[in-house]
Design a protein around this motif. Structure first.
Motif, short mmCIF file in Angstrom:
data_model
loop_
_atom_site.label_atom_id
_atom_site.label_comp_id
_atom_site.label_asym_id
_atom_site.label_seq_id
_atom_site.Cartn_x
_atom_site.Cartn_y
_atom_site.Cartn_z
N VAL A 175 0.85 -1.20 0.00
CA VAL A 175 0.00 0.00 0.00
C VAL A 175 0.88 1.25 0.00
N GLU A 176 1.92 1.24 0.78
CA GLU A 176 2.83 2.40 0.87
C GLU A 176 3.51 2.64 -0.47
N GLN A 177 3.99 1.59 -1.12
CA GLN A 177 4.63 1.73 -2.43
C GLN A 177 3.65 2.27 -3.47
N THR A 178 2.43 1.76 -3.40
CA THR A 178 1.40 2.22 -4.34
C THR A 178 1.11 3.70 -4.11
N ARG A 179 1.03 4.11 -2.85
CA ARG A 179 0.82 5.54 -2.53
C ARG A 179 1.95 6.41 -3.10
N ARG A 228 3.72 10.35 -7.07
CA ARG A 228 4.59 10.82 -8.17
C ARG A 228 3.77 11.06 -9.44
N THR A 229 2.84 10.18 -9.70
CA THR A 229 1.98 10.33 -10.88
C THR A 229 1.14 11.60 -10.77
N VAL A 230 0.60 11.84 -9.59
CA VAL A 230 -0.21 13.05 -9.37
C VAL A 230 0.66 14.30 -9.54
N GLU A 231 1.87 14.28 -9.02
CA GLU A 231 2.78 15.43 -9.17
C GLU A 231 3.09 15.68 -10.64
#
Length: 181
Positions: free
Chosen positions: A21-25, A30-33
């Motif tokens: 979950v942490e890696q996915t977050r 990064r994708t959102v940025e």
């Protein structure tokens, strides 16, 4: 819920699940940025403007350098051409002096002795009259006029060869024109 991707294995215990979950977050962050950076038109425009400004400055520097090089080449070519022209002018002047001397010599050879004697007497009389005029000039002319005249006389003495060449050439032209009539 969503199904896990096929290349990832499902977590066997809660800690492993927490790690996934942490890696996915983090990936999602990064994708959102990245998407936010693409959506920020003002920042992108500023980046493009800065990039264009830097490119223009670099191009201006190149052009300045090329202009300086070209100006140096032109200066060098001009100096070479000026030297060539000076040499050509000196050669032509020498050629004209030689021709004028030959013509004067031929004319003097063709003059009868009485005419030569008369010319010598006239030249002597002219020298005497010039000396007398010079004395009168010294006595009567105002100082500023005498100073200017002295400058002109000095220039004539400094360029005597040129003046004699010009006078000889004028005499030759006059004799040639007179001979044609």
């Amino acid at each position: 819920m969503t199904q896990p991707p096929h290349d990832e294995q499902t977590a066997a215990d809660p800690e492993e699940l927490q790690e996934q979950v942490e890696q996915t977050r983090q990936r999602l962050g990064r994708t959102v940025e990245a998407l936010a950076a693409k959506a920020d038109v003002k920042a992108r425009a500023q980046e493009k403007a800065t990039e264009a400004k830097d490119q223009a400055a670099a191009k201006a520097g190149e052009l300045r350098e090329q202009t300086a090089v070209k100006a140096g080449e032109l200066r060098e070519q001009t100096a070479v051409k000026a030297g060539e022209l000076r040499e050509q002018t000196a050669a032509k002047a020498e050629e004209l002096r030689t021709k004028a001397t030959e013509v004067v010599s031929r004319v003097q050879d063709k003059l009868p002795d009485p005419v030569r004697d008369k010319a010598a007497q006239a030249a002597e009389q002219a020298r005497v009259k010039a000396a007398e005029a010079g004395r009168l000039w010294e006595e009567k002319a105002p100082e500023p006029v005498r100073a200017r005249t002295a400058q002109g006389a000095q220039l004539a003495r400094d360029h005597r060869g040129l003046l004699l060449t010009a006078a000889g050439a004028a005499a030759v032209v006059w004799l040639m024109c007179r001979g044609k009539k």
